[in-house]
Design a protein around this motif. Sequence first.
Motif, short mmCIF file in Angstrom:
data_model
loop_
_atom_site.label_atom_id
_atom_site.label_comp_id
_atom_site.label_asym_id
_atom_site.label_seq_id
_atom_site.Cartn_x
_atom_site.Cartn_y
_atom_site.Cartn_z
N ILE A 192 0.82 -1.22 0.00
CA ILE A 192 0.00 0.00 0.00
C ILE A 192 0.85 1.26 0.00
CG2 ILE A 192 -1.83 1.25 1.20
CD1 ILE A 192 -2.66 -1.50 0.12
N LEU A 193 1.89 1.29 0.83
CA LEU A 193 2.65 2.53 1.03
C LEU A 193 3.88 2.63 0.13
CD1 LEU A 193 2.43 2.71 4.93
CD2 LEU A 193 0.92 3.77 3.24
N GLY A 194 4.19 1.58 -0.60
CA GLY A 194 5.33 1.63 -1.50
C GLY A 194 6.68 1.57 -0.81
N SER A 195 6.77 0.87 0.32
CA SER A 195 8.03 0.76 1.05
C SER A 195 9.13 0.20 0.17
CB SER A 195 7.84 -0.14 2.27
OG SER A 195 9.09 -0.49 2.84
N LEU A 196 10.33 0.73 0.33
CA LEU A 196 11.50 0.24 -0.38
C LEU A 196 12.32 -0.75 0.45
CD1 LEU A 196 12.73 3.60 -1.98
CD2 LEU A 196 11.35 1.80 -3.06
N LYS A 197 11.87 -1.03 1.70
CA LYS A 197 12.62 -1.93 2.58
C LYS A 197 12.44 -3.40 2.19
CE LYS A 197 12.84 -1.48 7.02
NZ LYS A 197 14.30 -1.38 7.26
N CYS A 198 11.41 -3.70 1.41
CA CYS A 198 11.15 -5.07 1.00
C CYS A 198 10.84 -5.08 -0.49
CB CYS A 198 10.00 -5.68 1.80
SG CYS A 198 8.41 -4.86 1.54
N ASP A 199 10.54 -6.25 -1.03
CA ASP A 199 10.19 -6.36 -2.45
C ASP A 199 8.73 -6.78 -2.63
OD1 ASP A 199 10.57 -8.90 -1.40
OD2 ASP A 199 11.57 -9.69 -3.19
N CYS A 200 7.92 -6.65 -1.59
CA CYS A 200 6.55 -7.16 -1.62
C CYS A 200 5.67 -6.44 -2.64
CB CYS A 200 5.91 -7.06 -0.23
SG CYS A 200 6.81 -7.99 1.04
#
Length: 346
Positions: free
Chosen positions: A206-214
Motif C-alpha cells: 500500500i505505502l510503496g516501502s523500499l525496505k522489501c520487495d513485496c
Amino acid sequence: MDALRHGWPLAVAMAGQGEPVILQPVETAAQAALHCRTLLISSARAVTLKLANQREAAAPHEPVMIRGADGFDLRSATAIADPALDLANPLKGPFRAEPLAWREEAAATMELARIAGILPAFMVSPDHAAESQSFDPADLAAWNDPVRLSIAARARLPVAAEDDSEIVVFRKPDDMREHCALIVGRQMAGRTPLVRLHSECLTGDILGSLKCDCGPQLDAALHAMAEEAKNGGYGVLLYMRQEGRGIGLVNKMRAYRLQDQGFDTVEANERLGLPDESRDFDTAARMLQLMGIGDIRLMTNNPRKVDALGAAGVTITERVAHQLPDNPHNARYLATKRDRSGHLLT
C-alpha cells in the motif's frame, strides 16, 4: 487472543494436572503491583539475554522459563520482554533456566501470543493477578485447522492488470482474518493456473516501502497473470492476511526498528523472541481446494512454499522464478532471504 490484547491473565489448562497455571502477558499488563518469581520467554530471547546454553537445550522458539535472583515486577519483566529497551537497560540478570514440566502448554501459549500480535513473554503465577480467562491448548489446534475455512463471498472484480477478474473471499467462524483469492482471467477446467501466494504487507503493498520487495512482487505477479489470461490461461493470486510473515504489523515495525540498529531480518525476529517464518501455508492449500484447483504453476523463490503446499496435497507442476531487481534499501533484506532463509535468488 482478545484476552491477551486486553492484558488479562490466562488460566492455562494442564493435561493430567488439577490446577491450571496462571500466565500474565507482559506487554499488555496494566497492574503495576504484579510480581512473580519466573518468566516464560522464548529460547531465542533467552540467548539474547546471555543464557547461551538455551541454544543447545531448545530450538530457537521453544518456551523457556527463567528465574531471577529477586523475581520480577512488571517494570523489570517489560525490560526483558521488549528488545527496544535493551539499550536503556543493558544490565539484566543474572538469570537461570528452570525446568519446564508443562512445555506443550507453554508452547501453545507462546503461539497464541504470536497470533495476537504481542510479545511472547509471560509472568508465571504472578501475585495480585486479575481474574483470569481459561485457555485450553487443544482449542488452538482446532482454531488452526484449515478444514473449517469456507468461501464466504465472491464477485466480479475488474482490476488494472486484467478487467476480467473475480475475487473470492474466505473465512473461518472464529477467525477475524479474511483471506482472499483473485482469479485473473477465466478459471477453466484442464488448465493449470499461474499461482502466487502473497502475504499481506501494508508497508510494501500500500505505502510503496523500499525496505522489501513485496509491492513490486505483487504488481509483477498480477501482470504476469494478465499475460496468462491473454494467452488463454488464467492466474490466481492468494492474498493471505498474515502480515510480517505471521508476526503482525506491530511486531513487524519493532523488527524494522531493530534492523535500523544493524540487525538483519532473522536476527531482529530472534531478538523479539519470534519466529522468522510462521506463515500458514495449509490455509492457502485449502483455499485452492475450495476453488477446485489441484495442479498449479507456483510463482515463488521460496522452497518452503513449494514443500509446504506439496505436503498439503497441492501438485506443483512448475516453480516459476519471481525475482525482481533490488534497491539500496532492500539489498540486505534480499541477501538475508537468500543466505539465511534459503530463497533461490541470484
